[in-house]
Write an enzyme that holds these catalytic residues in place. Sequence first.
Site, mmCIF file in Angstrom:
data_model
loop_
_atom_site.group_PDB
_atom_site.id
_atom_site.type_symbol
_atom_site.label_atom_id
_atom_site.label_comp_id
_atom_site.label_asym_id
_atom_site.label_seq_id
_atom_site.Cartn_x
_atom_site.Cartn_y
_atom_site.Cartn_z
ATOM 1 N N LYS A 1 0.865 -1.193 0.000
ATOM 2 C CA LYS A 1 0.000 0.000 0.000
ATOM 3 C C LYS A 1 0.894 1.233 0.000
ATOM 4 C CE LYS A 1 -1.989 2.950 2.156
ATOM 5 N NZ LYS A 1 -1.899 4.402 1.911
ATOM 6 N N SER B 1 4.583 7.155 10.503
ATOM 7 C CA SER B 1 4.637 7.888 11.771
ATOM 8 C C SER B 1 4.604 6.940 12.972
ATOM 9 C CB SER B 1 3.446 8.842 11.834
ATOM 10 O OG SER B 1 2.247 8.100 11.813
ATOM 11 N N GLU C 1 9.292 0.870 11.002
ATOM 12 C CA GLU C 1 10.329 1.888 10.820
ATOM 13 C C GLU C 1 9.612 3.224 10.973
ATOM 14 O OE1 GLU C 1 12.180 4.600 9.835
ATOM 15 O OE2 GLU C 1 12.438 4.018 7.730
ATOM 16 N N CYS D 1 13.058 10.404 7.738
ATOM 17 C CA CYS D 1 12.887 9.931 9.120
ATOM 18 C C CYS D 1 14.194 10.066 9.905
ATOM 19 C CB CYS D 1 12.398 8.496 9.131
ATOM 20 S SG CYS D 1 13.304 7.422 8.032
ATOM 21 N N GLU E 1 8.963 15.562 15.816
ATOM 22 C CA GLU E 1 9.456 15.396 14.448
ATOM 23 C C GLU E 1 8.716 16.398 13.547
ATOM 24 O OE1 GLU E 1 8.405 11.701 12.479
ATOM 25 O OE2 GLU E 1 10.406 11.605 11.613
HETATM 26 P P1 NDP Z 1 1.389 8.002 8.354
HETATM 27 O O1 NDP Z 1 2.057 7.159 9.360
HETATM 28 O O2 NDP Z 1 -0.041 8.360 8.565
HETATM 29 O O3 NDP Z 1 1.455 7.274 6.917
HETATM 30 C C1 NDP Z 1 2.357 6.261 6.539
HETATM 31 C C2 NDP Z 1 1.619 5.201 5.714
HETATM 32 O O4 NDP Z 1 0.655 4.529 6.528
HETATM 33 C C3 NDP Z 1 0.820 5.777 4.560
HETATM 34 O O5 NDP Z 1 0.783 4.855 3.503
HETATM 35 C C4 NDP Z 1 -0.564 5.932 5.171
HETATM 36 O O6 NDP Z 1 -1.574 6.038 4.231
HETATM 37 C C5 NDP Z 1 -0.660 4.656 5.984
HETATM 38 N N1 NDP Z 1 -1.601 4.691 7.091
HETATM 39 C C6 NDP Z 1 -2.188 5.750 7.707
HETATM 40 N N2 NDP Z 1 -2.978 5.332 8.717
HETATM 41 C C7 NDP Z 1 -2.895 3.980 8.741
HETATM 42 C C8 NDP Z 1 -3.477 2.958 9.567
HETATM 43 N N3 NDP Z 1 -4.299 3.245 10.581
HETATM 44 N N4 NDP Z 1 -3.169 1.673 9.330
HETATM 45 C C9 NDP Z 1 -2.316 1.346 8.323
HETATM 46 N N5 NDP Z 1 -1.749 2.263 7.506
HETATM 47 C C10 NDP Z 1 -2.024 3.557 7.721
HETATM 48 O O7 NDP Z 1 2.208 9.277 8.114
HETATM 49 P P2 NDP Z 1 1.660 10.654 7.487
HETATM 50 O O8 NDP Z 1 1.723 10.542 6.044
HETATM 51 O O9 NDP Z 1 0.328 11.036 8.040
HETATM 52 O O10 NDP Z 1 2.726 11.648 8.058
HETATM 53 C C11 NDP Z 1 2.590 12.132 9.389
HETATM 54 C C12 NDP Z 1 3.900 12.250 10.050
HETATM 55 O O11 NDP Z 1 4.518 10.968 10.134
HETATM 56 C C13 NDP Z 1 4.937 13.079 9.317
HETATM 57 O O12 NDP Z 1 4.790 14.406 9.568
HETATM 58 C C14 NDP Z 1 6.200 12.525 9.861
HETATM 59 O O13 NDP Z 1 6.484 13.118 11.092
HETATM 60 C C15 NDP Z 1 5.902 11.087 10.075
HETATM 61 N N6 NDP Z 1 6.391 10.226 8.986
HETATM 62 C C16 NDP Z 1 7.493 9.501 9.188
HETATM 63 C C17 NDP Z 1 7.984 8.735 8.173
HETATM 64 C C18 NDP Z 1 9.190 7.933 8.319
HETATM 65 O O14 NDP Z 1 9.808 7.612 7.317
HETATM 66 N N7 NDP Z 1 9.561 7.549 9.503
HETATM 67 C C19 NDP Z 1 7.356 8.689 6.868
HETATM 68 C C20 NDP Z 1 6.140 9.465 6.776
HETATM 69 C C21 NDP Z 1 5.710 10.192 7.812
HETATM 70 P P3 NDP Z 1 -1.878 7.489 3.596
HETATM 71 O O15 NDP Z 1 -0.620 8.134 3.217
HETATM 72 O O16 NDP Z 1 -2.642 7.165 2.410
HETATM 73 O O17 NDP Z 1 -2.619 8.215 4.653
#
Ligand code: NDP
Length: 493
Positions: A196, A249, A270, A304, A401
């Site tokens: 996904k 996140s 991660e 990250c 973050e």
């Molecule tokens: P999320 O954790 O929401 O998204 C990461 C992935 O998980 C996306 O594919 C998202 O879908 C999906 N997702 C969201 N909710 C669920 C759930 N309940 N169950 C399973 N999968 C889910 O990160 P965000 O995009 O909202 O970003 C928010 C914050 O997260 C950022 O500001 C940053 O601080 C952090 N982040 C950290 C990352 C890292 O590499 N460690 C990467 C991205 C974000 P969709 O995108 O379609 O909502």
Amino acid sequence: MAVTRLPSTIHEPLLWEYAESRESTEIVEIDDRYGLFIDGEMRKPESGNYFPTINPATEEELAMVAEAGEPDVDAAVVAARNAYEGEWGSMPPPERAKLIFRIARMVQERSRELAVLETMDGGKPIKESRDVDLPLVAAHFFYYAGWADKLEYAFPGLDPKPLGVAGQVIPWNFPLLMLAWKVAPALATGNAVVLKPAETTPLTALAFAQLTSEAGLPPGALNVVTGAGGTGALVVSHPDVDKVAFTGSTHVGKLIQDELAGSSKRLTLELGGKAAHVIFEDAPLDQAIEGVINGIFFNQGHVCCAGSRLLVEESIHDRFVDKLKRRLTTLRVGDPMDKNTDVGAINSRAQLEKINELVDSGVSEGAEMFQPDCVLPERGFFFKPTLFTGVSQSHRIAQEEIFGPVLSIMSFRTPQEAVEKANNTPYGLSAGVWTTKGSRILWMADRLKAGVVWANTFNKFDPASPFGGYKESGFGREGGRHGLLAYLDWGDG
Ligand code: NDP
């Protein structure tokens, strides 16, 4: 626009103005509408629902993308299970290896097209998607292709076996690279995948899926279901998924860990980070400046492991900050498709709002903000490279973050103090140390609670090197021989 006006007399100075160098987007063909990649073909979603994906640098819609609901995710998991129990699962490892090598070569052949698409859909500078993301994507597939027929040598005497169906959920900051980190080891170990991608960056995953079909990957071995968080939750909670791999996140990571508690599903997470980048007074300062710039402004800070907390030894603090400010003013911010751009577009309006909110909190909590005097494009989501001095450890900008181009600077007097401040965070993904003393690097690396510690460099990645977190940055390792472990079980149970 490019203008170099020649002087009419030798007394008039030469006027140099900026000449942009735009990468052409003609190499990319984007469909109006994308389905779900299930069982080797593009399918319409059962619900008939689609959502737009936009170019964050222009706010223009690029395409409509299918939103996978429960029946679609179910169909993808069934296709993966059938592939695992059929052609893909029974394929001899050397044949599996050849296929993954072929995928790696095809990624290389189409890297320009994929890099342009990545930049259009996600906003990162083309020079990064072209020179960092795509080469690393191909390198991951080459690296894991090499392991596919050597698993018994990787784990001698353990009779390693695949787990079955892997459900993988990835974020928007490195769409294709996070795909590679997850899909390459899963396929190399003989698992089938349901992936996904993030809602804001689905296009390269779909292009990649079609590429694997052309490479001859059996139908169902890789399925891509697009959608928002709800689709991710369906993948994670599907009863026939054996292993979940998530990058994103910490908040969502915790939800997933709760959801899977008590189940037999294997999990790797991660998650976020708030890395400390520690500069000692004996460091090569000019190189350290470049390391700090790369550490926080690479990919607009949507990283990250970004070095978002800078700890500078007090004796050089003012000099270092002055140099850093000067360097900030030379960063080119704007059109990600311009090959000279250093800081591209913020991935989404929501992320831009989050950055604004945290930066406002830094100002209201009393830190001093510096931004270069650059002009941002009128359309699209952009944020100036920003640094804060006078930051205290309790400030939100030192704790949370930000995931944007924002650096929080603090100082320290002794190595012990540097370690204490560096470790004063719920996260533990990465850290950086700059010093000319090798013994100090080892002393620091022993004490920093971070999965990766870079010395006199930052943000260096290699497929052979494991990557992962401590504490709230998650668990499990991706990359290297360790990265195989997450996808294997042992024959004798
Ligand atoms: P999320 O954790 O929401 O998204 C990461 C992935 O998980 C996306 O594919 C998202 O879908 C999906 N997702 C969201 N909710 C669920 C759930 N309940 N169950 C399973 N999968 C889910 O990160 P965000 O995009 O909202 O970003 C928010 C914050 O997260 C950022 O500001 C940053 O601080 C952090 N982040 C950290 C990352 C890292 O590499 N460690 C990467 C991205 C974000 P969709 O995108 O379609 O909502």
